[in-house]
Design a protein around this motif. Sequence first.
Motif, short mmCIF file in Angstrom:
data_model
loop_
_atom_site.label_atom_id
_atom_site.label_comp_id
_atom_site.label_asym_id
_atom_site.label_seq_id
_atom_site.Cartn_x
_atom_site.Cartn_y
_atom_site.Cartn_z
N ARG A 43 -3.00 -8.84 -2.82
CA ARG A 43 -4.06 -7.86 -3.05
C ARG A 43 -3.80 -6.57 -2.27
O ARG A 43 -3.98 -5.47 -2.79
N ALA A 44 -3.36 -6.70 -1.02
CA ALA A 44 -3.08 -5.51 -0.20
C ALA A 44 -1.95 -4.70 -0.81
O ALA A 44 -2.03 -3.46 -0.88
N TYR A 45 -0.90 -5.37 -1.27
CA TYR A 45 0.21 -4.64 -1.88
C TYR A 45 -0.23 -3.96 -3.18
O TYR A 45 0.05 -2.78 -3.40
N ASN A 46 -0.95 -4.68 -4.03
CA ASN A 46 -1.43 -4.10 -5.28
C ASN A 46 -2.33 -2.89 -5.01
O ASN A 46 -2.28 -1.89 -5.72
N ALA A 68 -9.14 -15.55 7.38
CA ALA A 68 -8.56 -15.53 8.73
C ALA A 68 -7.78 -14.28 9.09
O ALA A 68 -7.55 -14.03 10.26
N HIS A 69 -7.34 -13.48 8.09
CA HIS A 69 -6.45 -12.35 8.37
C HIS A 69 -6.83 -11.10 7.59
O HIS A 69 -7.36 -11.20 6.49
N ILE A 70 -6.48 -9.96 8.18
CA ILE A 70 -6.55 -8.67 7.49
C ILE A 70 -5.11 -8.21 7.33
O ILE A 70 -4.32 -8.23 8.27
N ILE A 71 -4.79 -7.77 6.13
CA ILE A 71 -3.44 -7.33 5.80
C ILE A 71 -3.47 -5.84 5.46
O ILE A 71 -4.28 -5.42 4.63
N VAL A 72 -2.60 -5.06 6.10
CA VAL A 72 -2.44 -3.65 5.75
C VAL A 72 -1.05 -3.50 5.14
O VAL A 72 -0.05 -3.93 5.73
N HIS A 73 -1.01 -2.90 3.95
CA HIS A 73 0.26 -2.76 3.24
C HIS A 73 0.51 -1.30 2.90
O HIS A 73 -0.43 -0.52 2.75
N TYR A 74 1.78 -0.95 2.80
CA TYR A 74 2.22 0.38 2.41
C TYR A 74 3.08 0.21 1.17
O TYR A 74 3.92 -0.70 1.11
N LYS A 75 2.91 1.07 0.17
CA LYS A 75 3.54 0.83 -1.12
C LYS A 75 5.06 0.85 -1.08
O LYS A 75 5.70 0.27 -1.95
N ARG A 88 -3.74 6.47 -4.08
CA ARG A 88 -3.05 7.76 -4.06
C ARG A 88 -2.53 8.07 -2.66
O ARG A 88 -1.66 8.92 -2.50
N LEU A 89 -3.03 7.37 -1.64
CA LEU A 89 -2.54 7.53 -0.27
C LEU A 89 -1.51 6.48 0.10
O LEU A 89 -1.01 6.45 1.22
N SER A 90 -1.19 5.58 -0.82
CA SER A 90 -0.16 4.54 -0.67
C SER A 90 -0.48 3.48 0.37
O SER A 90 0.41 2.79 0.86
N VAL A 91 -1.75 3.33 0.74
CA VAL A 91 -2.15 2.34 1.73
C VAL A 91 -3.22 1.44 1.12
O VAL A 91 -4.20 1.91 0.55
N PRO A 113 4.09 -7.10 4.54
CA PRO A 113 3.08 -6.10 4.89
C PRO A 113 3.38 -5.45 6.25
O PRO A 113 4.12 -5.99 7.07
N LEU A 114 2.77 -4.31 6.47
CA LEU A 114 2.94 -3.60 7.73
C LEU A 114 2.21 -4.33 8.86
O LEU A 114 2.76 -4.52 9.94
#
Length: 116
Positions: free
Chosen positions: A53-56, A72-79, A62-65, A86-87
């Motif tokens: 979901r984070a990657y999609n 249990a986790h929060i994922i931050v992804h960059y396109k 438009r900001l690529s984030v 993930p980052l």
Amino acid sequence: MAFDSERPSILLATPTGSNGQLPEVLKPMLNGIEEEQIPFQILDMEGGSAVERAYNASVASRLSVGVGFDDAHIIVHYKNLKPEKPLFDVAITDAASIRKVGANAARLVKGVPFKK
């Protein structure tokens, strides 16, 4: 609020069926994003895992984030990263760390150093 694909914003991907609602425990993340003055949108997104979901969301943003989460986790992804890499993958523990994840997602957009 309806999703606006033209609006530059960090996308927070909630699991399908959550009606774009974040769990209360994740509200500090919104404060972290807001303190960095970056807009965000919340939307239901397909994907079997928080990483997907984070990657999609990052690809749709438009900001690529994009940000995804599970219990249990929060994922931050960059396109520009590989979908399975993930980052940030941060455990949901306390409000301060959750807020910091939001701030760091916004700082990725701004191109400034991350909070430790």
